[in-house]
Enzyme design. Structure first.
Site, PDB file in Angstrom:
ATOM      1  N   VAL A  96      22.776  36.280  26.934  1.00  0.00           N
ATOM      2  CA  VAL A  96      22.135  35.121  27.566  1.00  0.00           C
ATOM      3  C   VAL A  96      22.038  33.933  26.599  1.00  0.00           C
ATOM      4  O   VAL A  96      22.269  32.791  26.983  1.00  0.00           O
ATOM      5  CB  VAL A  96      20.727  35.496  28.092  1.00  0.00           C
ATOM      6  N   TYR A 193      29.570  36.048  34.377  1.00  0.00           N
ATOM      7  CA  TYR A 193      29.548  37.495  34.595  1.00  0.00           C
ATOM      8  C   TYR A 193      29.393  37.797  36.092  1.00  0.00           C
ATOM      9  O   TYR A 193      30.113  38.620  36.656  1.00  0.00           O
ATOM     10  CB  TYR A 193      28.402  38.127  33.804  1.00  0.00           C
ATOM     11  N   GLY A 194      28.447  37.104  36.723  1.00  0.00           N
ATOM     12  CA  GLY A 194      28.215  37.323  38.156  1.00  0.00           C
ATOM     13  C   GLY A 194      29.448  37.032  38.993  1.00  0.00           C
ATOM     14  O   GLY A 194      29.807  37.803  39.888  1.00  0.00           O
TER      15      GLY A 194
END
Length: 276
Positions: A96, A193-194
């Site tokens: 993150v 990533y999503g």
């Protein structure tokens, strides 16, 4: 060797992949291949499982490298005449707080998680034997990222007729849009990533449909799944599940009985089909 069943787990020298190999070594009635980009790390992982009295085999596989995928394909074809279980687990995620520019994160993440996984499928799916199982490890992040997409993109990703070429076009567009810093304006969520895992989930739906159209009588079951939030290098130490718990759903799908007619083309978490 063609009568010996064989299972393959990509990216399995650590984390969830390693736990999937461990479980398959205990439950799968045949040869189980632990694969890794780095042969040293792969052999180390194999040695760890051998200390537990298990007998995985090792083969080098870098899903970012088409030559590596094809070398493994040829090996499986020659030695076993195909394969019975394929678990596409290999994947990456930036942390993150990583300060790498978002466009680079997008390109690197999609290269492995979507395009690498797709290349493995392109080369290995034709080798999957009748009654085989294919498990694409996705993530609940694909669901939340889907929710963050524009209505138009959501419709495309939920379509029952979207083609693999159309999906590739969309995944490529996301990367291009991030380079121009217009991805949010174009309806994309702010998670590489999503989006990569939207790609994996939708690819699984498309592949299952293709299997129905072209190989219905082979009774191959192909699904995507979320292992959950698992304590790995990727997800960090605060995650709620151990790697062995994270392996449960992928292993459940890999070992569905030969007379099972489903799930197929679904997205599961905690062994339960989720809506997409």
């Amino acid at each position: 060797m063609s009568n010996v069943p064989v299972a393959v787990v990509t990216g399995s020298n650590k984390g969830i992949g390693f736990a999937i190999v461990r479980a398959l070594c205990k439950q799968f009635p045949g040869d189980v291949y632990l694969t890794a980009r780095d042969p040293g790390r792969g052999q180390e992982a194999v040695a760890k499982l051998q200390e537990e009295g298990l007998h995985p085999l090792f083969h080098q596989l870098d899903i970012d490298d088409l030559q590596s995928i094809r070398a493994f394909r040829d090996f499986l074809k020659e030695k076993y005449g195909g394969l019975n279980v394929l678990v596409n687990n290999a994947g990456i995620a930036f942390k993150v707080r990583d300060t790498t520019p978002f466009a680079i994160q997008a390109e690197v993440t999609l290269k492995t998680n979507f395009f690498g996984t797709r290349n493995v499928c392109t080369e290995l799916l034709p080798l999957v034997k009748p009654y085989g199982k294919v498990v694409n490890v996705s993530s609940m992040a694909s669901n939340s990222a889907l929710g963050g997409c524009s209505r138009e993109l959501q419709q495309k990703f939920r379509s029952d007729t979207i083609t693999e070429d159309e999906l590739v076009e969309l995944m490529t567009k996301f990367v291009e849009d991030t380079k121009k810093s217009v991805h949010e304006k174009e309806g994309w969520p702010n998670t590489a990533y999503g989006v990569s895992k939207i790609g994996v989930t939708v690819l699984s739906r498309i592949q299952a449909r293709m299997l129905n159209e072209k190989r219905k009588d082979d009774h191959i079951l192909l699904n995507a799944c979320c292992p959950g939030w698992v304590r790995t290098d990727m997800a960090g130490p605060k995650a709620t599940k151990s790697p062995d718990e994270g392996a449960e759903t992928p292993v459940y799908l890999a070992l569905l009985p030969s007379d099972a007619d489903g799930p197929h083309g679904q997205f599961l978490s905690n062994k339960t089909v989720r809506s997409w």
